[in-house]
Design a protein around this motif. Structure first.
Motif, short mmCIF file in Angstrom:
data_model
loop_
_atom_site.label_atom_id
_atom_site.label_comp_id
_atom_site.label_asym_id
_atom_site.label_seq_id
_atom_site.Cartn_x
_atom_site.Cartn_y
_atom_site.Cartn_z
N VAL A 31 0.84 -1.20 0.00
CA VAL A 31 0.00 0.00 0.00
C VAL A 31 0.87 1.25 0.00
O VAL A 31 0.61 2.20 -0.74
N ALA A 32 1.92 1.25 0.82
CA ALA A 32 2.81 2.41 0.88
C ALA A 32 3.47 2.65 -0.48
O ALA A 32 3.54 3.79 -0.95
N ALA A 33 3.94 1.59 -1.13
CA ALA A 33 4.59 1.73 -2.43
C ALA A 33 3.61 2.27 -3.47
O ALA A 33 3.96 3.16 -4.26
N MET A 34 2.39 1.74 -3.47
CA MET A 34 1.39 2.21 -4.44
C MET A 34 1.05 3.68 -4.17
O MET A 34 0.94 4.47 -5.12
N THR A 35 0.89 4.03 -2.90
CA THR A 35 0.53 5.41 -2.56
C THR A 35 1.68 6.35 -2.89
O THR A 35 1.47 7.44 -3.42
N LYS A 36 2.92 5.93 -2.60
CA LYS A 36 4.09 6.75 -2.95
C LYS A 36 4.16 6.97 -4.46
O LYS A 36 4.60 8.01 -4.92
N LEU A 94 0.97 14.14 4.99
CA LEU A 94 0.31 13.05 4.27
C LEU A 94 0.80 13.12 2.83
O LEU A 94 0.74 14.18 2.20
N HIS A 95 1.27 11.99 2.32
CA HIS A 95 1.83 11.93 0.97
C HIS A 95 1.00 11.00 0.09
O HIS A 95 0.57 9.94 0.54
N ARG A 98 3.67 12.62 -5.52
CA ARG A 98 4.50 13.79 -5.21
C ARG A 98 3.75 14.84 -4.39
O ARG A 98 4.33 15.85 -4.00
N ARG A 99 2.47 14.60 -4.20
CA ARG A 99 1.65 15.57 -3.46
C ARG A 99 1.87 15.40 -1.95
O ARG A 99 1.80 14.30 -1.43
N VAL A 100 2.13 16.51 -1.27
CA VAL A 100 2.38 16.51 0.17
C VAL A 100 1.40 17.47 0.83
O VAL A 100 1.28 18.62 0.42
N GLU A 101 0.70 16.98 1.86
CA GLU A 101 -0.21 17.81 2.64
C GLU A 101 0.35 17.89 4.06
O GLU A 101 0.32 16.92 4.80
N ARG A 102 0.86 19.07 4.45
CA ARG A 102 1.34 19.26 5.82
C ARG A 102 0.15 19.58 6.71
O ARG A 102 -0.77 20.27 6.28
N PHE A 103 0.19 19.08 7.95
CA PHE A 103 -0.95 19.28 8.84
C PHE A 103 -0.52 19.38 10.30
O PHE A 103 0.57 18.94 10.67
#
Length: 159
Positions: A31-36, A94-95, A98-103
């Motif tokens: 899941v992590a690899a797919m999401t990355k 949250l990644h 290449r999209r990064v959401e800082r929270f």
């Protein structure tokens, strides 16, 4: 909303067997690899949070919940390392691809969790239902309130 409202000893569900640890590790890695790579499963993300002792970035796949205009992270396995790190750091990233959401993150009181746990189970029961000991999205508020201390929930707000 304040941090660390659930009393210790903390609930934590770890895989029951070596096979379970291998399977869970493989699934999390997949899941992590797919999401990355930018392939999100039903909104999955990779959580990046600083380690509370090391200060180094730690990663794990998570299933953020969007509910009534807010965003939340629910810990179906209880007080995991990512929960402890998020409590200490107060926020993370949250990644997806290449999209990064800082929270920033604020932990919810147990009384505020029933509707969020219900919505989380509606969205993710197939993946995480095993960690809820037979409790499903059709549970009563009283049932969800009874289990709430074992399931940390954080409201996340864009930083």
């Amino acid at each position: 909303m304040t941090n660390h409202l659930s009393p210790e000893p903390a609930r934590y569900v770890m895989p029951a067997s070596t096979l379970g640890r291998i399977t869970n590790g493989f699934f999390n890695a997949l899941v992590a690899a797919m999401t990355k790579a930018g392939l999100s499963l039903k909104g999955s993300r990779v959580l990046w949070v600083r380690g509370r002792a090391s200060g180094e970035w730690r990663t794990t796949p998570v299933n953020p919940l969007r509910f009534e205009g807010g965003s939340y992270l629910v810990a179906p396995r209880g007080v995991t390392q990512w929960v402890r790190n998020l409590r200490a750091a107060g926020g993370g990233e949250l990644h997806v691809g290449r999209r990064v959401e800082r929270f920033t993150a604020a932990e919810l009181a147990d009384a505020d969790k029933p509707e969020l746990l219900r919505a989380y189970l509606r969205n993710w029961k197939m993946e995480v239902g095993i960690f809820f000991d037979g409790i499903g999205p059709d549970a009563t508020d009283e049932q969800l309130l009874a289990i709430a201390p074992g399931y940390p929930v954080f409201r996340i707000t864009p930083a």
